[in-house]
Design a protein around this motif. Structure first.
Motif, PDB file in Angstrom:
ATOM      1  N   TYR A   1       0.811  -1.221   0.000  1.00  0.00           N
ATOM      2  CA  TYR A   1       0.000   0.000   0.000  1.00  0.00           C
ATOM      3  C   TYR A   1       0.844   1.272   0.000  1.00  0.00           C
ATOM      4  O   TYR A   1       0.329   2.366  -0.275  1.00  0.00           O
TER       5      TYR A   1
ATOM      6  N   VAL B 139       1.874   3.336   2.132  1.00  0.00           N
ATOM      7  CA  VAL B 139       1.444   4.480   2.941  1.00  0.00           C
ATOM      8  C   VAL B 139       2.447   4.848   4.025  1.00  0.00           C
ATOM      9  O   VAL B 139       2.344   5.925   4.617  1.00  0.00           O
TER      10      VAL B 139
ATOM     11  N   ARG C  76      -2.338  10.763   3.278  1.00  0.00           N
ATOM     12  CA  ARG C  76      -3.274  10.918   2.175  1.00  0.00           C
ATOM     13  C   ARG C  76      -4.510  11.673   2.616  1.00  0.00           C
ATOM     14  O   ARG C  76      -5.069  11.411   3.696  1.00  0.00           O
TER      15      ARG C  76
ATOM     16  N   LEU D 214      -7.635   9.497   3.504  1.00  0.00           N
ATOM     17  CA  LEU D 214      -7.578   8.828   4.803  1.00  0.00           C
ATOM     18  C   LEU D 214      -7.741   9.827   5.939  1.00  0.00           C
ATOM     19  O   LEU D 214      -8.362   9.523   6.975  1.00  0.00           O
TER      20      LEU D 214
ATOM     21  N   THR E 110      -7.655  -6.970   5.023  1.00  0.00           N
ATOM     22  CA  THR E 110      -7.520  -6.885   3.571  1.00  0.00           C
ATOM     23  C   THR E 110      -8.387  -7.951   2.898  1.00  0.00           C
ATOM     24  O   THR E 110      -8.846  -8.889   3.550  1.00  0.00           O
TER      25      THR E 110
ATOM     26  N   VAL F  89      -9.865   0.151   4.199  1.00  0.00           N
ATOM     27  CA  VAL F  89      -9.266  -0.872   3.332  1.00  0.00           C
ATOM     28  C   VAL F  89      -9.672  -0.645   1.879  1.00  0.00           C
ATOM     29  O   VAL F  89      -8.859  -0.800   0.964  1.00  0.00           O
TER      30      VAL F  89
ATOM     31  N   LEU G 169      -7.413   2.011   0.476  1.00  0.00           N
ATOM     32  CA  LEU G 169      -6.068   1.484   0.241  1.00  0.00           C
ATOM     33  C   LEU G 169      -6.040   0.599  -0.994  1.00  0.00           C
ATOM     34  O   LEU G 169      -5.115   0.681  -1.814  1.00  0.00           O
ATOM     35  N   GLU G 170      -7.051  -0.247  -1.139  1.00  0.00           N
ATOM     36  CA  GLU G 170      -7.122  -1.139  -2.298  1.00  0.00           C
ATOM     37  C   GLU G 170      -7.326  -0.357  -3.598  1.00  0.00           C
ATOM     38  O   GLU G 170      -6.739  -0.692  -4.631  1.00  0.00           O
TER      39      GLU G 170
ATOM     40  N   GLU H 224      -6.360   2.691  -4.348  1.00  0.00           N
ATOM     41  CA  GLU H 224      -5.114   3.326  -4.772  1.00  0.00           C
ATOM     42  C   GLU H 224      -4.138   2.295  -5.315  1.00  0.00           C
ATOM     43  O   GLU H 224      -3.454   2.525  -6.312  1.00  0.00           O
TER      44      GLU H 224
END
Length: 384
Positions: free
Chosen positions: A17, A19, A25, A28, A118, A153, A156-157, A159
């Motif tokens: 990810y 991050v 971000r 987020l 995830t 999640v 994150l997925e 991106e």
């Protein structure tokens, strides 16, 4: 051993990810703001927990930091499998001696958290809300915390998939460009030889027929190669300037005079937008050509071209009255070489090329139902 493997899976997922190595971000940060508001607490955070550390990648109400995993409250309940709600951490034996509770790092009293899981089932961290005074959550607030953790999640997925798709498209474009370039010269030689043979034939109708078929196949292959080269080249450095879409449409209609010979074309007011005139003209010409090709049996093309403005964006719409495109196919047709109707001539490259051009301009493109049946192809572009 199980713990070690769990840590390895979690660290691998977190690394994907990216991050921990990039600035916080905005999406987020906005989500933890919502979490704090929903729980009615002054502080919230997204924690990702590696094998050795806890990283606060987005926070509300305090500055993000990194602490050892041993000091993390969330690490203690990382695999709880359900929301953990603690009205007063000083009264909970799991947390009473934790430095976030004792005053060494913080003065947490109320604490609530839910795991971030995830799609592969790996728990990578938590969404956490807390306060320095005892309190609790309602059932509705608890469910909202669960839902917001899932949205973390999702973000994150999204991106990650966007990054992977961009990399895949870049590789595909490079491949298409190289293959097209390698095929172009030998195909040109074959095509020229076939045409020279066709000119020399006299009286042999069977051979002439076969040659014409071969020439037609070579020409179609040349067209596909040209389309692949366009796909590989577009969307790079843009030559920006004012683009008069009324003039662009006029030029496109003139270039498509033959396929539009029996068509009805209605054009509304169109804007002038900053962009690359050559590439945007290719988009319009491709979408109008599609509207002319995909018609109902026995019906001549009927095409309507118009625009509207939403905020700082312009939307150009090109609608037909053809057979339409099923909703579940409207995203697939933008993939390279994807086609809906194999009986209609085309390479399957055009719409994917249009998407590359529009996205290079910071815009969006898609398909929708037309008011009178058929399809509306639309694209949106920022005004400047």
């Amino acid at each position: 051993m199980t713990t070690l493997m769990g840590d390895e899976s979690r660290v691998a997922q977190i690394d994907k990810y990216r991050v921990l190595v990039e600035p916080p971000r905005a999406d987020l940060l906005a989500l933890v703001d919502v979490a704090a508001q929903v729980a009615q607490v002054p502080m919230a955070t997204i924690n990702l927990i590696t094998d050795t550390e806890q990283h606060q990648i987005a926070t509300h109400g305090f500055d993000a930091s990194v602490c050892s995993r041993e000091d993390s409250m969330c690490a203690l309940v990382l695999h709880a499998g359900a929301p953990v709600i603690v009205p007063d951490a000083t009264q909970d034996p799991r947390f009473a001696d934790n430095p976030f509770v004792t005053g060494v790092i913080g003065n947490v009293r109320f604490y609530a958290t839910h795991q971030l899981v995830t799609p592969e089932g790996v728990v990578i961290g938590t969404l956490c809300v807390f306060d320095e005074v005892p309190r609790t959550l309602t059932d509705e607030q608890e469910q909202a915390l669960v839902s917001l953790a899932a949205r973390v999640v999702d973000l994150l997925e999204l991106e990650l998939r966007t990054r992977e798709l961009k990399r895949s498209n870049e590789a595909l474009a490079a491949f298409a460009g190289q293959v097209s370039h390698d095929l172009r010269n030998p195909l040109t030689a074959v095509s020229m030889s076939l045409k020279m043979m066709d000119e020399e034939i006299d009286g042999d109708e069977d051979l002439a027929f076969l040659l014409k078929r071969a020439i037609g196949g070579a020409d179609r292959m040349q067209s596909l190669i040209d389309d692949l080269l366009k796909f590989a080249r577009v969307g790079g450095e843009l030559q920006r300037g004012p683009v008069d879409f009324a003039a662009v449409v006029r030029d496109a209609l003139e270039d498509l005079a033959v396929p539009l010979s029996d068509a009805t074309v209605m054009v509304g007011d169109l804007p002038t937008i900053l962009g690359d005139a050559v590439q945007l003209r290719a988009v319009v010409q491709n979408l109008v050509a599609n509207a002319a090709k995909f018609t109902r049996a026995g019906a001549p093309p009927h095409i309507e071209i118009d625009s509207s403005r939403t905020g700082e964006r312009w939307r150009i719409v090109i609608c037909d009255r053809g057979p339409g495109i099923p909703e579940d196919q409207r995203e697939r047709v933008f993939l390279p070489l994807a086609r809906i109707d194999e009986e209609v001539e085309g390479s399957g490259i055009g719409l994917s090329t249009c998407r590359r051009i529009i996205e290079a301009h910071g815009g969006r493109i898609g398909l929708a139902d037309a008011p009178y049946g058929g399809t509306c192809a639309w694209f949106e572009l920022p005004e400047g």
